[in-house]
Design a protein around this motif. Structure first.
Motif, PDB file in Angstrom:
ATOM      1  N   GLY A 137      64.289  12.708  53.648  1.00 34.64           N
ATOM      2  CA  GLY A 137      65.708  12.383  53.737  1.00 34.64           C
ATOM      3  C   GLY A 137      66.229  12.357  55.160  1.00 34.64           C
ATOM      4  N   PRO A 138      67.502  12.011  55.353  1.00 37.26           N
ATOM      5  CA  PRO A 138      68.088  11.879  56.694  1.00 37.26           C
ATOM      6  C   PRO A 138      68.072  13.150  57.513  1.00 37.26           C
ATOM      7  N   GLN A 139      68.092  14.323  56.862  1.00 33.76           N
ATOM      8  CA  GLN A 139      68.195  15.581  57.594  1.00 33.76           C
ATOM      9  C   GLN A 139      66.834  16.190  57.938  1.00 33.76           C
ATOM     10  N   ASP A 140      65.762  15.587  57.467  1.00 29.71           N
ATOM     11  CA  ASP A 140      64.431  16.123  57.743  1.00 29.71           C
ATOM     12  C   ASP A 140      64.059  15.899  59.212  1.00 29.71           C
ATOM     13  N   PRO A 141      63.474  16.901  59.861  1.00 30.89           N
ATOM     14  CA  PRO A 141      63.016  16.693  61.245  1.00 30.89           C
ATOM     15  C   PRO A 141      61.815  15.752  61.261  1.00 30.89           C
ATOM     16  N   VAL A 142      61.766  14.879  62.248  1.00 32.25           N
ATOM     17  CA  VAL A 142      60.675  13.912  62.333  1.00 32.25           C
ATOM     18  C   VAL A 142      59.327  14.608  62.467  1.00 32.25           C
TER      19      VAL A 142
END
Length: 497
Positions: free
Chosen positions: A133-138
Motif C-alpha cells: 500500500g501507499p504507506q509501506d516503506p520501499v
C-alpha cells in the motif's frame, strides 16, 4: 495514433559518431521493442529521447509536434517517462512519498499526505496491485514490487509514453509473468511502451513491432507476427540462430570422473546423486525454487550438504565453506555477478586476481597469475586493466568473473545463469568460452532458467523438481521433455532417465 517519432537522429561524442540517422515511431496502445547488441546505441538513443543528450541532427516529435528537450524534466512534462534498469527509489521513504517525490501536493504550505496517499492508492488499484500500500516503506518491497512503484510514479505524471530498459533483468522467473500482466494493462489504457530487452522471448511475447539497431544505425523495423527469433538474431549479429551454440562435446573428449555426489541432502535438497566428468558440460534445468541454485551452493560449501558423500577427483570432500571448495578445485560463477561476483569499483586487474588474493594469501606473490594472459583467454574487451569493472558491459563483466576463476585453475566449474543480462553476441562468446574450457578437461555444471541455453549447451541435462533430481535426459532434449520432468517429476513416455 502516433505518440512519438524520432527521425534522422545523429549523435557524436568527442568526434566519434555514435548514432547515425536513427529513427523510430511509437503508437498509442502498442509495445515497440528495441533490440541490439551491447554498444549498438540503444542507451544513447533513449538518453537522447528523454533529454539527457541533445541530438546533433534530426527531429523528435510528440503528437506530431516537434520538441527539443534539454533536460529529462522537460520530457516528463511532455508525457515521456522512463524506468531505468537500476531503480531510482528512496528506500527509507514510503511508496506514496516516492511516487510524488519533488511533486508533493500541498495545502497551506504543508505537504498534503492524505491527498498523496489517496492518489497513490487509486493508481495501485488501477493496476490491480494489492500486495502493498501507499504507506509501506520501499525498503520492505521486493524488486518486482519496486518496479510497480516506478510504473505508478510514471502514471502519476500522466505519462503516455513509457520507456522500459531491461525491465526483467533483476526479476525472478515467477515475477516476470506479473510484469507481463502489468504491461498488458498499460497497453489497454492506450499507453505506448518502448521496450529495451536482450531477452528475445519477452520481445516476442509482448511486442507488436521490433526495431533492430546495430552500430548506431537502424537495421530494420519488423512486425513481430511476421518475423522470428532466427531473423532477429541474424539482423543483430550477422549469423543464424542455429549457429548460436558451439558444437557439443564428443565421447572421446569425456575424461575421468571429476565430481561425484551420493545421497547429498540439505534443508532444501534431497538425495542428490550426481556424476560430472572432465570434458563435459552438464546442464541443470528446473522451475524457480526447484533447487538449482541450492545445488550449486551446496557443492561450493556456501550451504553445504548435511548428509551424503561427495568426492572431487577421487578425494572425499565435504567443504565447510567456499575456501575449502576452492582449494579442492571447485569454482562458482554465481547468478548475481554484481552482488556476489565482482568488486564493481575496483579495476579489471584487481578483480581478475580477487580469488587468488583471498584464498591463496601466503602463496600469492609466488603464484600470481599473468593478468594479461587471463584476460586474453576470455577475449575481454576493455579500455585497459585499470578500468573499473562497473563501466564494462554485462558480457564483459561476466568474462572478468570467469577470468578470476581461471587464475586458480579449477577442475570443476559451476556456472549459475551464465548469460543473464547480456546481449546475444556476448552470449555466443560466453558459450564458446564455456565449451572451450570443457575441451581443456574442465568439468562444467551449467545452471540456467533459459531452456534453449540448457538444450544448446549441454552434453546431458539434469532436471530438478522440489529439491530433487527428477531425471536425466541425453543431449538435445525438447523443452517439452524438460518441462514434463520439472513439473511432474517424471520422464516423458519412452525417455530413459
Amino acid at each position: 495514433m502516433t505518440l512519438l517519432s524520432m527521425a534522422g537522429i545523429d549523435k557524436s561524442f568527442l568526434g566519434i559518431q555514435v548514432l547515425h540517422g536513427l529513427g523510430l515511431d511509437l503508437h498509442a496502445g502498442e509495445l515497440h521493442a528495441v533490440v541490439g547488441e551491447n554498444g549498438a546505441g540503444k542507451s544513447t538513443l533513449v538518453k537522447t529521447l528523454v533529454g539527457v543528450h541533445t541530438p546533433d541532427r534530426g527531429t523528435i516529435a510528440v503528437d506530431g509536434k516537434p520538441v527539443v528537450f534539454s533536460h529529462p524534466a522537460q520530457a516528463l512534462a511532455a508525457g515521456i517517462a522512463i524506468i531505468h534498469q537500476e531503480f531510482t527509489l528512496l528506500p527509507d521513504r514510503t511508496v506514496a512519498e516516492n511516487v510524488f517525490l519533488g511533486r508533493e501536493p500541498g495545502r497551506r504550505g504543508l505537504v498534503d499526505r492524505r491527498a498523496m496517499e489517496t492518489a497513490t492508492a487509486r493508481l495501485l488499484a488501477e493496476l490491480e496491485e494489492t500486495s502493498f500500500g501507499p504507506q509501506d516503506p520501499v525498503r520492505s518491497l521486493s524488486v518486482a514490487q519496486q518496479q510497480v512503484v516506478e510504473i505508478v510514479k510514471a502514471l502519476s505524471t500522466d505519462a503516455r509514453v513509457l520507456i522500459m530498459d531491461e525491465p526483467t533483468a533483476a526479476l525472478a522467473d515467477h515475477e516476470v509473468s506479473r510484469l507481463y500482466a502489468l504491461v498488458h494493462r498499460l497497453i489497454a489504457r492506450g499507453m505506448g511502451i518502448l521496450y529495451i530487452s536482450h531477452r528475445l522471448r519477452e520481445v516476442f511475447d509482448l511486442s507488436r513491432r521490433i526495431t533492430v539497431i546495430k552500430d548506431g544505425r537502424h537495421v530494420a523495423t519488423l512486425t513481430t507476427a511476421e518475423t522470428d527469433e532466427n531473423e532477429i538474431v541474424r539482423l543483430m549479429v550477422g549469423r543464424e540462430l542455429s549457429d548460436y551454440y558451439p558444437p557439443r562435446g564428443t565421447a572421446a573428449e569425456r575424461g575421468p570422473l571429476r565430481l561425484s555426489v551420493d545421497g547429498g541432502s540439505t534443508a532444501k535438497l534431497s538425495d542428490i546423486v550426481l556424476r560430472l566428468h572432465a570434458g563435459e558440460v552438464v546442464g541443470v534445468a528446473g522451475l524457480q525454487g526447484s533447487g538449482r541454485t541450492s545445488l550449486a551452493r551446496a557443492l561450493f560449501g556456501v550451504a553445504p550438504f548435511t548428509a551424503g558423500g561427495m568426492t572431487v577427483d577421487g578425494r572425499p570432500l565435504r567443504p565447510r565453506g567456499p575456501r575449502e571448495a576452492i582449494r579442492a578445485g571447485l569454482a562458482l560463477v554465481s547468478e548475481d555477478r554484481k552482488a556476489e561476483g565482482l568488486a564493481l569499483r575496483q579495476s579489471v586487474r584487481d578483480n581478475a586476481l580477487l580469488v587468488e588474493r583471498a584464498v591463496f594469501t601466503r602463496a600469492f606473490r609466488r603464484r600470481r597469475s599473468d593478468v594479461t594472459a587471463l584476460l586474453e583467454s576470455v577475449a575481454l574487451r576493455t579500455h585497459g586493466q585499470d578500468q573499473q569493472v562497473r563501466y564494462l558491459s554485462g558480457g564483459n563483466q561476466q568474462k572478468v568473473v570467469i577470468a578470476k576463476w581461471l587464475g586458480v585453475r579449477p577442475g570443476v566449474l559451476l556456472v549459475d545463469e551464465p548469460t543473464r543480462g547480456v546481449d546475444v553476441g556476448a552470449k555466443a562468446a560466453i558459450h564458446d568460452l564455456i565449451r572451450g574450457l570443457a575441451r581443456t578437461g574442465m568439468a562444467v555444471l551449467l545452471i540456467s532458467s533459459e531452456l534453449p541455453e540448457v538444450i544448446g549447451m549441454s552434453d546431458r541435462v539434469l532436471v530438478m523438481s522440489e529439491g530433487r533430481i527428477a531425471g536425466e535426459l541425453p543431449a538435445g532434449p525438447t523443452e517439452e521433455q524438460i518441462m514434463r520432468l520439472a513439473t511432474l517429476g517424471r520422464a516423458p513416455s519412452g525417455v530413459a532417465v
